[in-house]
Design a protein around this motif. Sequence first.
Motif, short mmCIF file in Angstrom:
data_model
loop_
_atom_site.label_atom_id
_atom_site.label_comp_id
_atom_site.label_asym_id
_atom_site.label_seq_id
_atom_site.Cartn_x
_atom_site.Cartn_y
_atom_site.Cartn_z
N LEU A 153 46.75 31.05 43.13
CA LEU A 153 46.61 30.29 44.02
C LEU A 153 45.35 31.01 44.92
CD1 LEU A 153 47.42 27.79 45.85
CD2 LEU A 153 49.23 29.50 47.01
N ARG A 154 45.48 32.34 45.23
CA ARG A 154 44.55 32.97 46.01
C ARG A 154 43.07 33.12 45.51
NH1 ARG A 154 43.66 34.51 49.87
NH2 ARG A 154 44.22 36.37 50.42
N VAL A 155 43.14 33.40 44.02
CA VAL A 155 41.83 33.46 43.44
C VAL A 155 41.09 32.29 43.37
CG1 VAL A 155 40.83 34.00 41.03
CG2 VAL A 155 42.40 35.65 42.10
N VAL A 156 41.83 31.12 43.11
CA VAL A 156 40.98 29.86 42.92
C VAL A 156 40.42 29.51 44.49
CG1 VAL A 156 41.40 27.56 42.91
CG2 VAL A 156 42.43 29.03 41.32
N HIS A 157 41.09 29.92 45.33
CA HIS A 157 40.45 29.57 46.81
C HIS A 157 39.41 30.34 47.03
CE1 HIS A 157 40.10 31.25 50.69
NE2 HIS A 157 39.96 30.12 51.13
N LEU A 158 39.28 31.80 46.81
CA LEU A 158 38.25 32.65 47.21
C LEU A 158 37.15 32.25 46.06
CD1 LEU A 158 40.27 36.00 47.27
CD2 LEU A 158 38.97 34.77 49.37
N ALA A 159 37.23 31.84 44.80
CA ALA A 159 36.23 31.43 44.25
C ALA A 159 35.46 30.27 44.55
CB ALA A 159 36.68 31.35 42.74
N LEU A 160 36.36 29.09 44.85
CA LEU A 160 35.90 28.01 45.39
C LEU A 160 35.06 28.17 46.96
CD1 LEU A 160 38.75 25.61 44.94
CD2 LEU A 160 36.47 25.57 43.63
N TYR A 161 35.61 29.02 47.87
CA TYR A 161 35.33 29.17 49.04
C TYR A 161 33.62 30.07 49.08
CZ TYR A 161 35.28 29.92 54.05
OH TYR A 161 35.15 29.86 55.65
N HIS A 162 33.82 30.96 48.08
CA HIS A 162 32.51 31.69 47.72
C HIS A 162 31.16 31.00 47.24
CE1 HIS A 162 29.90 34.76 45.67
NE2 HIS A 162 30.23 35.62 46.63
N ARG A 163 31.94 29.89 46.37
CA ARG A 163 30.77 28.86 45.88
C ARG A 163 30.29 27.97 46.89
NH1 ARG A 163 30.93 23.76 43.66
NH2 ARG A 163 29.44 23.31 42.03
N ALA A 164 31.22 27.68 48.01
CA ALA A 164 30.70 26.74 49.21
C ALA A 164 30.01 27.49 50.17
CB ALA A 164 31.99 26.06 49.57
N GLY B 130 25.33 35.46 55.49
CA GLY B 130 26.50 36.66 55.36
C GLY B 130 27.96 36.26 55.14
N LEU B 131 28.11 34.80 55.03
CA LEU B 131 29.67 34.41 54.72
C LEU B 131 30.10 35.05 53.24
CD1 LEU B 131 32.02 33.09 55.72
CD2 LEU B 131 31.04 30.84 54.65
N ARG B 132 29.11 34.87 52.21
CA ARG B 132 29.63 35.50 51.20
C ARG B 132 30.04 36.79 51.15
NH1 ARG B 132 26.31 32.72 46.16
NH2 ARG B 132 27.54 30.86 45.89
N GLU B 133 29.42 37.81 51.68
CA GLU B 133 29.78 39.35 51.91
C GLU B 133 31.00 39.21 52.55
OE1 GLU B 133 26.83 37.79 52.75
OE2 GLU B 133 25.44 38.82 51.35
N ARG B 134 31.33 38.56 53.72
CA ARG B 134 32.65 38.54 54.22
C ARG B 134 33.94 38.29 53.38
NH1 ARG B 134 31.69 35.03 60.04
NH2 ARG B 134 29.50 35.69 60.10
N ILE B 135 33.56 37.24 52.58
CA ILE B 135 34.32 36.60 51.51
C ILE B 135 34.68 37.76 50.43
CG2 ILE B 135 35.06 34.87 49.43
CD1 ILE B 135 33.23 32.98 51.36
N ARG B 136 33.59 38.32 49.80
CA ARG B 136 33.83 39.39 48.99
C ARG B 136 34.87 40.50 49.49
NH1 ARG B 136 28.62 37.74 47.16
NH2 ARG B 136 27.68 39.42 48.43
N PHE B 137 34.57 41.10 50.85
CA PHE B 137 35.23 42.09 51.43
C PHE B 137 36.69 41.60 51.66
CE2 PHE B 137 37.19 44.05 55.23
CZ PHE B 137 36.65 45.42 55.07
N PHE B 138 36.82 40.42 51.92
CA PHE B 138 38.27 39.91 52.12
C PHE B 138 38.97 40.14 50.71
CE2 PHE B 138 41.32 36.44 52.54
CZ PHE B 138 42.18 36.84 53.39
N ALA B 139 38.29 39.69 49.81
CA ALA B 139 38.77 39.41 48.33
C ALA B 139 39.26 40.82 47.89
CB ALA B 139 37.93 38.75 47.52
N ALA B 140 38.50 41.93 48.00
CA ALA B 140 38.43 43.26 47.92
C ALA B 140 39.91 43.84 48.27
CB ALA B 140 37.34 44.07 48.17
#
Length: 404
Positions: free
Chosen positions: A115-126, A132-142
């Motif tokens: 559930l969480r991986v699907v969200h982060l993948a979709l959000y990263h794509r969007a 700078g948003l993709r960098e925030r998403i990657r940090f949050f995912a890590a």
Amino acid sequence: MPPAPAARDRRATPFEIFFDLVFVFALTRIMALIGQPPTPVAMAQGLLLLVLLWIAWASYVWLGNQTPVDVGVVRAGVLVGMAALFVAALVMPRAWSPEPGLDGPLLLALAYVLLRVVHLALYHRAAASVPGLRERIRFFAAVSALGWVLLLLGAVLGGVAHAALWVAAFLIEIGGQRLSYGWRGAWPLLSPNYFIERHGLVVIISLGESLIAAGVGAGPAVTALPVLGVALLGLTVSVCLWWLYFDAAAPAAARALHAANEDRRDRIAADAYSEGHVLLIVGVIYLAVGVEQVLAHVAEAYVGGHHAAGSSLGWPAAVALYGGAALYLAGRLLFLGFSTGAVPPVQVAFAALALLLTPLGRALPGAAALGVLAALLVAAAGHERLARGRWAPRPVGVRPAGPR
């Protein structure tokens, strides 16, 4: 190509409301995990899983704020996430105890991670169009990935390690979210009206759980006059919870969100909505458990023809009833404080009083305990209604909106 950004004035779609219904189904399964009657351990386990699911649900609201989720690849991904949430909900009552068949704890952990991986993948794509948003998403995912590893390890190891690792994963998910916002900044809020609407919808759908709990607790004795009277007390409690949120708090927070500048608006969305609302939902679920216990208590006495209705509730039921109300009132105050910067002092007293009255709720018969709580919530709602002209929440550090 990345999906199109969401319109500022977009509204929730039927597809997203259906996703919310799956989340509320998960709440009903958490109530089944807590059990009848509830136990302190089960209540703590339910709380942990409820907060984890809230993090997942709130993340998908941020995705809907970023891009429409009912079209194209995003809809396909959200359907996968919905299936994962549904599986997690189904196995929730077996989240802490393996049973014959597939391993419940491991299945729940895998569903949550998906559930969480699907969200982060979709959000990263969007997020491709937002600097700078993709960098925030990657940090949050890590940071979140560390918590997912602990969830999976706990499910595999079982026993004491199971509980310890899942609590650690819970703390990492909560702390990682705060760390991500504090260091990298909050995610951008593109659609304030959509954000407000989704949170209001999940609150009102969750309030329906307290009504469903009343029906479950009443059982076959629903036509008995004492049971009907106690059920109406439960309805009074639900009406007061609705009133306290939708009559004043939600409109005041919405005005503050719209009036805020961009940075402040992002922070209000993260603090007041994504995090502040979790106490509201936890409070509703605990209170629903308490109402169900009171009605079951009264119905059992009627069907059995004895006087157990005059006996007091157990500590877990009393804590669920009064503690749930206290959590809801405290969550509402946090919601107001984070959004408007104003917290009515008398409402703080009502929240504290709900908690302090828990021993009284334990000592009184179940119906009387619910009646005292209903009176307290009626007083809280009535006081705010009368005093609304004397306190006007004002956004903190926000420039007043200009003329239209």
